[in-house]
Design a protein around this motif. Structure first.
Motif, PDB file in Angstrom:
ATOM      1  N   ALA A  88      14.780   5.673   1.497  1.00  0.00           N
ATOM      2  CA  ALA A  88      14.228   5.079   2.712  1.00  0.00           C
ATOM      3  C   ALA A  88      12.791   5.533   2.904  1.00  0.00           C
ATOM      4  N   VAL A  89      12.036   4.747   3.656  1.00  0.00           N
ATOM      5  CA  VAL A  89      10.620   5.032   3.885  1.00  0.00           C
ATOM      6  C   VAL A  89      10.355   5.112   5.378  1.00  0.00           C
ATOM      7  N   ALA A  90       9.567   6.107   5.765  1.00  0.00           N
ATOM      8  CA  ALA A  90       9.077   6.225   7.143  1.00  0.00           C
ATOM      9  C   ALA A  90       7.626   5.797   7.164  1.00  0.00           C
ATOM     10  N   HIS A  91       7.349   4.692   7.835  1.00  0.00           N
ATOM     11  CA  HIS A  91       5.995   4.150   7.946  1.00  0.00           C
ATOM     12  C   HIS A  91       5.303   4.785   9.151  1.00  0.00           C
ATOM     13  N   ASN A  92       4.118   5.355   8.917  1.00  0.00           N
ATOM     14  CA  ASN A  92       3.393   6.085   9.957  1.00  0.00           C
ATOM     15  C   ASN A  92       2.001   5.476  10.141  1.00  0.00           C
ATOM     16  N   PRO A  93       1.908   4.328  10.811  1.00  0.00           N
ATOM     17  CA  PRO A  93       0.655   3.580  10.818  1.00  0.00           C
ATOM     18  C   PRO A  93      -0.499   4.298  11.495  1.00  0.00           C
ATOM     19  N   VAL A  94      -0.250   4.990  12.603  1.00  0.00           N
ATOM     20  CA  VAL A  94      -1.345   5.626  13.327  1.00  0.00           C
ATOM     21  C   VAL A  94      -1.951   6.745  12.486  1.00  0.00           C
ATOM     22  N   ALA A  95      -1.113   7.614  11.928  1.00  0.00           N
ATOM     23  CA  ALA A  95      -1.613   8.714  11.102  1.00  0.00           C
ATOM     24  C   ALA A  95      -2.317   8.189   9.860  1.00  0.00           C
ATOM     25  N   ASN A  96      -1.772   7.154   9.239  1.00  0.00           N
ATOM     26  CA  ASN A  96      -2.420   6.595   8.051  1.00  0.00           C
ATOM     27  C   ASN A  96      -3.807   6.062   8.364  1.00  0.00           C
ATOM     28  N   MET A  97      -3.974   5.500   9.558  1.00  0.00           N
ATOM     29  CA  MET A  97      -5.292   5.001   9.951  1.00  0.00           C
ATOM     30  C   MET A  97      -6.241   6.140  10.281  1.00  0.00           C
ATOM     31  N   ILE A  98      -5.783   7.135  11.052  1.00  0.00           N
ATOM     32  CA  ILE A  98      -6.650   8.251  11.428  1.00  0.00           C
ATOM     33  C   ILE A  98      -7.167   8.983  10.196  1.00  0.00           C
ATOM     34  N   LEU A  99      -6.293   9.216   9.225  1.00  0.00           N
ATOM     35  CA  LEU A  99      -6.664   9.972   8.036  1.00  0.00           C
ATOM     36  C   LEU A  99      -7.256   9.091   6.934  1.00  0.00           C
ATOM     37  N   GLY A 100      -7.334   7.790   7.185  1.00  0.00           N
ATOM     38  CA  GLY A 100      -7.908   6.889   6.192  1.00  0.00           C
ATOM     39  C   GLY A 100      -7.105   6.837   4.907  1.00  0.00           C
ATOM     40  N   SER A 101      -5.780   6.994   5.014  1.00  0.00           N
ATOM     41  CA  SER A 101      -4.941   7.100   3.815  1.00  0.00           C
ATOM     42  C   SER A 101      -4.650   5.756   3.166  1.00  0.00           C
ATOM     43  N   GLY A 102      -4.620   4.683   3.948  1.00  0.00           N
ATOM     44  CA  GLY A 102      -4.295   3.370   3.411  1.00  0.00           C
ATOM     45  C   GLY A 102      -3.221   2.686   4.234  1.00  0.00           C
ATOM     46  N   VAL A 103      -2.690   1.601   3.706  1.00  0.00           N
ATOM     47  CA  VAL A 103      -1.726   0.763   4.421  1.00  0.00           C
ATOM     48  C   VAL A 103      -0.439   0.670   3.619  1.00  0.00           C
ATOM     49  N   CYS A 104       0.654   1.049   4.237  1.00  0.00           N
ATOM     50  CA  CYS A 104       1.962   0.950   3.595  1.00  0.00           C
ATOM     51  C   CYS A 104       2.329  -0.522   3.376  1.00  0.00           C
ATOM     52  N   PRO A 105       2.779  -0.906   2.173  1.00  0.00           N
ATOM     53  CA  PRO A 105       3.161  -2.303   1.903  1.00  0.00           C
ATOM     54  C   PRO A 105       4.552  -2.603   2.460  1.00  0.00           C
ATOM     55  N   VAL A 106       4.635  -2.677   3.769  1.00  0.00           N
ATOM     56  CA  VAL A 106       5.924  -2.794   4.446  1.00  0.00           C
ATOM     57  C   VAL A 106       6.703  -4.013   3.967  1.00  0.00           C
ATOM     58  N   SER A 107       6.049  -5.154   3.890  1.00  0.00           N
ATOM     59  CA  SER A 107       6.766  -6.377   3.509  1.00  0.00           C
ATOM     60  C   SER A 107       7.335  -6.278   2.110  1.00  0.00           C
ATOM     61  N   ALA A 108       6.560  -5.722   1.176  1.00  0.00           N
ATOM     62  CA  ALA A 108       7.040  -5.592  -0.202  1.00  0.00           C
ATOM     63  C   ALA A 108       8.241  -4.655  -0.274  1.00  0.00           C
ATOM     64  N   LEU A 109       8.213  -3.574   0.494  1.00  0.00           N
ATOM     65  CA  LEU A 109       9.343  -2.645   0.514  1.00  0.00           C
ATOM     66  C   LEU A 109      10.581  -3.311   1.090  1.00  0.00           C
ATOM     67  N   ARG A 110      10.403  -4.007   2.212  1.00  0.00           N
ATOM     68  CA  ARG A 110      11.538  -4.635   2.877  1.00  0.00           C
ATOM     69  C   ARG A 110      12.142  -5.755   2.026  1.00  0.00           C
ATOM     70  N   ARG A 111      11.303  -6.462   1.275  1.00  0.00           N
ATOM     71  CA  ARG A 111      11.822  -7.539   0.415  1.00  0.00           C
ATOM     72  C   ARG A 111      12.808  -7.005  -0.619  1.00  0.00           C
ATOM     73  N   GLU A 112      12.629  -5.749  -1.013  1.00  0.00           N
ATOM     74  CA  GLU A 112      13.524  -5.144  -1.996  1.00  0.00           C
ATOM     75  C   GLU A 112      14.716  -4.445  -1.357  1.00  0.00           C
TER      76      GLU A 112
END
Length: 455
Positions: A280-304
Motif C-alpha cells: 500500500a502507498v501513503a500519498h503525502n501531497p503537502v509534504a511532497n510540495m513543500i520539499l519539492g520532492s515530486g508528484v505521486c502517480p496516484v492514478s497509475a498506482l490505483r489502476r493496478e
C-alpha cells in the motif's frame, strides 16, 4: 463513555454501499455502528435514543491519516526551503537526537487535538529519533491514549546517517525498542504496532536483515518510505546496485504487509512489483510540495489495484496536521500536474482518505466506512458556512470544508470532539505544557544555535 446515539445530517457519506444517503442518520452503540439509512427510518427503529445533529451538514467516516511523524510535533515551521536530504540533516536529525518520551507524549497529545479537529479518527505514525536509550517512541502510545485517538505506531529506526561512518547503535539495542513499542501498543485498546524502517538507506545492512527476521518471527507488518526522491534512488543504486523498491524485494521486506510513504519516483516495473506484493502507498501531497520532492502517480498506482491512502506527513515536513488540507491538496495536485481537472474526482479522494486508507493499513474490517458492525469512528460536519450549501456533498467536503466545520467526532463510540471543541484533551492546557518542551528541543539541539528557531 461510549454512547448510544443517533447522528443525523443532510447527507451520510458511508464510503460503502449505498454510498450517499440523503437526509440520513447513523446509530452507534457500544462502540459500533448498528444502523444507517434514511433518518426517519433509523429514528423510528430507536425512538428512545437521543439524536445529535439538526439534519444539516454531513456525517462521514473519520479520516484515516496513513502517514505522519509525531516525532516532529514540537518542531514545526522550519526548513521549508530545504530539500528532503538537507531537511533530514538540519531539522529531523538534531530533533531526533534530543527528543524524549515526555516530549513524545505531550507533542502527540498536542497534535492529536489538531488531527481530531480536522476529522481524523485513525493515524499511522512513524516516530523517528536517535536518542539512544530513551525509548522515546513509547510516548506516542501514551499521547494517543490520552486523546482517545485510534493509532498505528512504529519506531522509524535508522542507524546509518552516513554510510562511510558505520552504524551508531547496536542492532539489538534498536530491536529492543521495537519490542517495547509493540508491547506498549498491545496493552491498549485502540493502538496497534508496525515495524518501522525509517528509510532503507538510513539502515545498516545488518539492521535491515535483522528487521526482516524480526518481522517474520513476530508476524509484524511494516511501515517505511519508498521512492520519495531522486537522490534516494541514485544513492541506493550506488550502494546496492539497485533502487530502493527492488532492493526491498531483494531483502524480503515486501514479503510482509507493507505501507510505503510517498512512492513518488516509481517506474512501471516498480508499480507492477508493488501491486504483485500488495504493498500500500501513503500519498503525502503537502509534504511532497513543500520539499519539492515530486508528484505521486496516484492514478497509475490505483489502476493496478494498489491501495493509496492520504497522509499529512510530519508536522515539520508539512507544518500542519490538518487532514482537510491534505485531502484537498491530494485532489488539486493531481489535477494541476496532469493539466486535466477530470483526472481525479472528489468522491475518489474521499474514498482514498477513508476506506482506502483503512485498507492500506489492514484495518478496513474495522474502520474506514460507515457500515453496521464496524467500529464507530464517525465525524459530524455542521453549523458553519463551509458545509451550509451542499450541491455536491463530496465536492463540498473535499474542497470546501475546514476544521471549523467539525462539530463532533466519535472514536470507537466515544465523543472526543463536541460542539467544535476537543473534549479528550484540554487544548489550552496542552499548549501550555508543550511550549517549554519546544524550547528545550530548540536549545538542546542545534536548531537555535543555527538560527532555525527563535525559541
Amino acid at each position: 463513555m461510549r454512547e448510544d446515539v443517533v447522528i443525523r445530517a443532510a447527507w451520510v457519506l458511508t464510503a460503502a454501499a449505498p454510498g450517499a444517503v440523503r437526509d440520513g442518520a447513523v446509530r452507534i452503540r457500544e462502540g459500533a455502528v448498528v444502523d444507517v439509512g434514511p433518518a426517519a427510518d433509523v429514528i423510528a427503529r430507536a425512538p428512545e435514543v437521543p439524536v445529535v445533529g439538526d439534519g444539516t451538514g454531513i456525517v462521514a467516516p473519520g479520516w484515516v491519516n496513513t502517514h505522519t511523524h509525531l516525532s516532529e510535533a514540537l518542531a514545526t515551521g522550519m526548513g521549508s526551503e530545504l530539500t528532503l536530504f538537507e531537511w533530514g540533516q538540519h531539522i529531523v536529525g538534531p530533533v531526533g537526537d534530543v527528543i524524549t518520551a515526555e516530549d513524545a507524549a505531550e507533542g502527540t497529545a498536542l497534535r492529536a487535538v489538531e488531527l481530531l479537529l480536522s476529522g481524523v479518527t485513525c493515524v499511522n505514525d512513524m516516530f523517528v529519533h536517535a536518542n539512544r536509550g530513551s525509548f522515546a517512541s513509547l510516548g506516542v502510545v501514551e499521547g494517543l491514549e490520552r486523546a482517545g485517538l485510534r493509532g498505528v505506531v512504529s519506531f522509524g529506526a535508522e542507524d546509518l546517517a552516513d554510510p562511510d561512518a558505520g552504524p551508531w547503535g547496536e542492532v539489538e539495542e534498536i530491536l529492543d525498542e521495537h519490542h517495547a513499542l509493540h508491547a506498549a501498543a498491545a496493552a491498549t485498546e485502540l493502538v496497534t504496532f508496525r515495524y518501522g524502517i525509517g528509510t532503507l538507506l538510513g539502515q545498516s545492512d545488518a539492521l535491515l536483515a535483522a528487521g526482516v527476521d524480526a518481522c517474520e518471527r513476530g508476524g509484524w507488518s511494516v511501515h517505511t518510505h519508498l521512492a520519495e526522491t531522486r537522490e534516494e534512488l541514485v544513492t541506493a543504486a550506488g550502494r546496492w546496485g539497485r533502487r530502493t523498491i527492488p532492493h526491498a524485494e531483494h531483502l524480503g521486506v515486501l514479503g510482509r504487509p507493507v505501507i510505503a510513504g510517498h512512492a513518488v519516483w516509481v517506474t512501471a516495473p516498480d508499480i507492477d512489483l508493488l501491486a504483485r506484493r500488495e504493498v500500500a502507498v501513503a500519498h503525502n501531497p503537502v509534504a511532497n510540495m513543500i520539499l519539492g520532492s515530486g508528484v505521486c502517480p496516484v492514478s497509475a498506482l490505483r489502476r493496478e489495484g494498489i491501495a493509496v491512502g492520504i497522509g499529512t506527513d510530519g508536522a515539520a515536513s508539512n507544518d500542519s496536521q490538518d487532514m482537510l488540507q491534505a485531502v484537498k491538496s491530494a485532489a488539486l495536485l493531481q489535477k494541476v500536474h496532469a493539466l486535466d481537472p477530470s483526472v481525479i474526482d472528489a468522491r475518489t479522494v474521499f474514498e482514498m482518505a477513508t476506506i482506502d486508507g483503512a485498507r492500506a493499513l489492514g484495518l478496513s474490517h474495522l474502520v474506514g466506512s460507515i457500515e453496521p458492525g464496524k467500529r464507530a469512528d464517525v465525524v459530524l460536519y455542521q453549523d458553519t458556512v463551509d458545509v451550509s450549501v451542499l450541491h455536491d456533498p463530496y465536492g463540498q467536503l473535499v474542497y470546501g470544508a475546514s476544521p471549523r466545520s467539525v462539530a463532533a467526532v466519535w472514536v470507537d463510540g466515544r465523543r472526543v470532539v463536541d460542539d467544535h471543541r476537543c473534549v479528550s484533551v484540554d487544548e489550552v492546557a496542552q499548549i501550555a505544557r508543550s511550549r517549554p518542551l519546544a524550547r528545550h528541543i530548540a536549545r538542546d539541539s542545534r536548531l537555535a544555535r543555527e538560527g532555525r528557531s527563535v525559541l
